[in-house]
Design a protein around this motif. Sequence first.
Motif, mmCIF file in Angstrom:
data_model
loop_
_atom_site.group_PDB
_atom_site.id
_atom_site.type_symbol
_atom_site.label_atom_id
_atom_site.label_comp_id
_atom_site.label_asym_id
_atom_site.label_seq_id
_atom_site.Cartn_x
_atom_site.Cartn_y
_atom_site.Cartn_z
ATOM 1 N N HIS A 238 0.833 -1.207 0.000
ATOM 2 C CA HIS A 238 0.000 0.000 0.000
ATOM 3 C C HIS A 238 0.864 1.252 0.000
ATOM 4 O O HIS A 238 0.607 2.210 -0.752
ATOM 5 C CB HIS A 238 -0.942 -0.012 1.207
ATOM 6 N N LYS A 239 1.898 1.259 0.816
ATOM 7 C CA LYS A 239 2.799 2.405 0.866
ATOM 8 C C LYS A 239 3.533 2.579 -0.462
ATOM 9 O O LYS A 239 3.696 3.705 -0.961
ATOM 10 C CB LYS A 239 3.804 2.232 2.001
ATOM 11 N N ARG A 387 -11.577 -10.806 -3.851
ATOM 12 C CA ARG A 387 -11.343 -9.625 -4.677
ATOM 13 C C ARG A 387 -12.230 -8.464 -4.238
ATOM 14 O O ARG A 387 -11.759 -7.337 -4.081
ATOM 15 C CB ARG A 387 -11.604 -9.965 -6.146
ATOM 16 N N ALA A 388 -13.503 -8.743 -4.041
ATOM 17 C CA ALA A 388 -14.424 -7.679 -3.621
ATOM 18 C C ALA A 388 -14.046 -7.141 -2.245
ATOM 19 O O ALA A 388 -14.095 -5.936 -1.992
ATOM 20 C CB ALA A 388 -15.859 -8.206 -3.622
ATOM 21 N N ALA A 389 -13.645 -8.046 -1.345
ATOM 22 C CA ALA A 389 -13.292 -7.620 0.010
ATOM 23 C C ALA A 389 -11.993 -6.820 0.038
ATOM 24 O O ALA A 389 -11.775 -5.997 0.941
ATOM 25 C CB ALA A 389 -13.187 -8.831 0.930
ATOM 26 N N LEU A 390 -11.128 -7.048 -0.952
ATOM 27 C CA LEU A 390 -9.858 -6.318 -1.025
ATOM 28 C C LEU A 390 -9.991 -4.961 -1.718
ATOM 29 O O LEU A 390 -9.088 -4.127 -1.611
ATOM 30 C CB LEU A 390 -8.800 -7.157 -1.770
ATOM 31 N N LYS A 395 -7.052 2.096 -2.203
ATOM 32 C CA LYS A 395 -7.371 3.519 -2.136
ATOM 33 C C LYS A 395 -6.400 4.186 -1.166
ATOM 34 O O LYS A 395 -5.960 3.556 -0.193
ATOM 35 C CB LYS A 395 -8.805 3.725 -1.629
ATOM 36 N N PRO A 396 -6.046 5.444 -1.406
ATOM 37 C CA PRO A 396 -5.175 6.145 -0.449
ATOM 38 C C PRO A 396 -5.831 6.185 0.934
ATOM 39 O O PRO A 396 -7.052 6.312 1.054
ATOM 40 C CB PRO A 396 -5.062 7.553 -1.042
ATOM 41 N N GLY A 397 -5.014 6.049 1.956
ATOM 42 C CA GLY A 397 -5.526 6.178 3.319
ATOM 43 C C GLY A 397 -6.259 4.968 3.846
ATOM 44 O O GLY A 397 -6.828 5.020 4.947
ATOM 45 N N ALA A 398 -6.270 3.865 3.130
ATOM 46 C CA ALA A 398 -6.978 2.678 3.598
ATOM 47 C C ALA A 398 -6.360 2.146 4.890
ATOM 48 O O ALA A 398 -5.148 2.212 5.094
ATOM 49 C CB ALA A 398 -6.945 1.589 2.526
ATOM 50 N N ASP A 399 -7.211 1.627 5.777
ATOM 51 C CA ASP A 399 -6.749 0.962 6.998
ATOM 52 C C ASP A 399 -6.501 -0.505 6.650
ATOM 53 O O ASP A 399 -7.443 -1.299 6.515
ATOM 54 C CB ASP A 399 -7.813 1.086 8.091
ATOM 55 N N VAL A 403 -9.244 -3.706 6.582
ATOM 56 C CA VAL A 403 -9.629 -4.320 5.313
ATOM 57 C C VAL A 403 -9.358 -5.819 5.341
ATOM 58 O O VAL A 403 -10.205 -6.623 4.927
ATOM 59 C CB VAL A 403 -8.891 -3.664 4.133
ATOM 60 N N LEU A 404 -8.196 -6.217 5.843
ATOM 61 C CA LEU A 404 -7.853 -7.635 5.852
ATOM 62 C C LEU A 404 -8.697 -8.429 6.846
ATOM 63 O O LEU A 404 -8.997 -9.603 6.605
ATOM 64 C CB LEU A 404 -6.360 -7.803 6.136
ATOM 65 N N ASP A 405 -9.088 -7.794 7.931
ATOM 66 C CA ASP A 405 -10.063 -8.440 8.822
ATOM 67 C C ASP A 405 -11.362 -8.702 8.065
ATOM 68 O O ASP A 405 -11.996 -9.760 8.220
ATOM 69 C CB ASP A 405 -10.357 -7.547 10.035
ATOM 70 N N GLY A 406 -11.738 -7.741 7.224
ATOM 71 C CA GLY A 406 -12.951 -7.899 6.433
ATOM 72 C C GLY A 406 -12.842 -9.020 5.407
ATOM 73 O O GLY A 406 -13.824 -9.718 5.137
ATOM 74 N N VAL A 407 -11.652 -9.202 4.851
ATOM 75 C CA VAL A 407 -11.445 -10.301 3.908
ATOM 76 C C VAL A 407 -11.695 -11.636 4.601
ATOM 77 O O VAL A 407 -12.413 -12.497 4.090
ATOM 78 C CB VAL A 407 -10.017 -10.259 3.309
#
Length: 417
Positions: A238-239, A387-390, A395-399, A403-407
């Motif tokens: 991400h960085k 893919r949808a969960a990722l 996007k800039p500033g994503a946590d 997000v990965l917990d959501g995956v």
Amino acid sequence: MKAPLAALALAALLTATACGGGEAPAAQGPQPLRMSIWTSNEAHLKLFKDIAAEYRKSHPQTGEITFDPIPFENYTTTLTTQIAGGNAPDLAWILENSAPDFVGSGALVPLKSRIENAGELVPAATRLWERDGELYAYPFSTSPFGVFVNTDLVKEAGQKAPRDLIKAGQWDWEHVNEIGKAVAAKGRNGLTILNFDYKAWDNLATVWQGWGAKAWSDDGGTCQFNAPEMVEAMTFLHKSIFTDKAMPGPGSAVDFFSGDTAMAVAQISRAAMLEDAAFKWDLVPLPAGPKGEYAVIGQAGIGVLKKSPRAEQAADFLAYFTNAANSAKLAAYFPPARSSLLTAETMARTSPMLNGDQLQEVVIDGIEKGVVKPSHTGQAELAQTARAALDPLWKPGADVKTVLDGVCAKIQPLLGG
């Protein structure tokens, strides 16, 4: 736990496919064969057609053999749609991530007794394609990922060449990122991961494996997208994308082979696209990560669909297509599974575009120590859900951790837990 609906649907489709072979009345005259593939590269197609032409000389009962390219990004979906629509090919390339579904469904013709010198196939290469001691697809390409380098762009950006970094013991992801930043500052693209395009997330295994990360546990039952190793790897990515601009972001048009990108993670079959390159290039192993050196392998098998009314004929052609002599020819682009061909000397003869160091470091060493990209039963639904969960990650500033917990929340039920 019950299998997910999409996995059941695919299994039912492929099982239905398995029941259709051998029921059609015998056709008269030479019979055509069709093989679904995902390459449209002219050099690849010429080689395939040459092998097919030689086969037909001694097999007059075989008509035209067609190699039908399907775009890589929609390959499995299109293939299964063809099968469902009654337009199944006789033979098909199968991606490693679809292997558990195709092999487990019984949709493919057993091949072990047909393959010339099957005993010399490297066990690591056949694992995905076997069940109960039988081989259901021939592992025609066991191809480690490496990094293609536009050495002209790297030099123009004032950076050390990756091969020099290897010699200095500094070829790692942090140095890759620095090269990418410097090249981007000059108005070009730093690093791209071919076929990823912010959709095919399993290609990111070529990065996260350097952190010791995994998509799920070895037994396939537990999501590991939110494990510390994966969080660290994805934070680095991400960085690199959004802060350092070392990798082109979502929506960017990137083409390493036209000369607009400094580095590309890809397999050696892509070397054919560099035959007339207007820039100097190199091929080096994947960079080391925090966990050290590693290798990642992409695999493809060729299987014969039981539903084909010409399954017997197709299996005979497959045996010829993959015999020792033709495997040596195919090795120019697709690393072979035959141990007799996996030597630096042999590979140097079959892959003249690559030198001894490139072949030893990327191909031979990679096959010996590499891990295969993620695969799982019900891969189609898993891939789409992950893919949808990722998507929020790109996007800039994503946590990253959120997000990965959501995956994991989304795919854990599909893993059986």
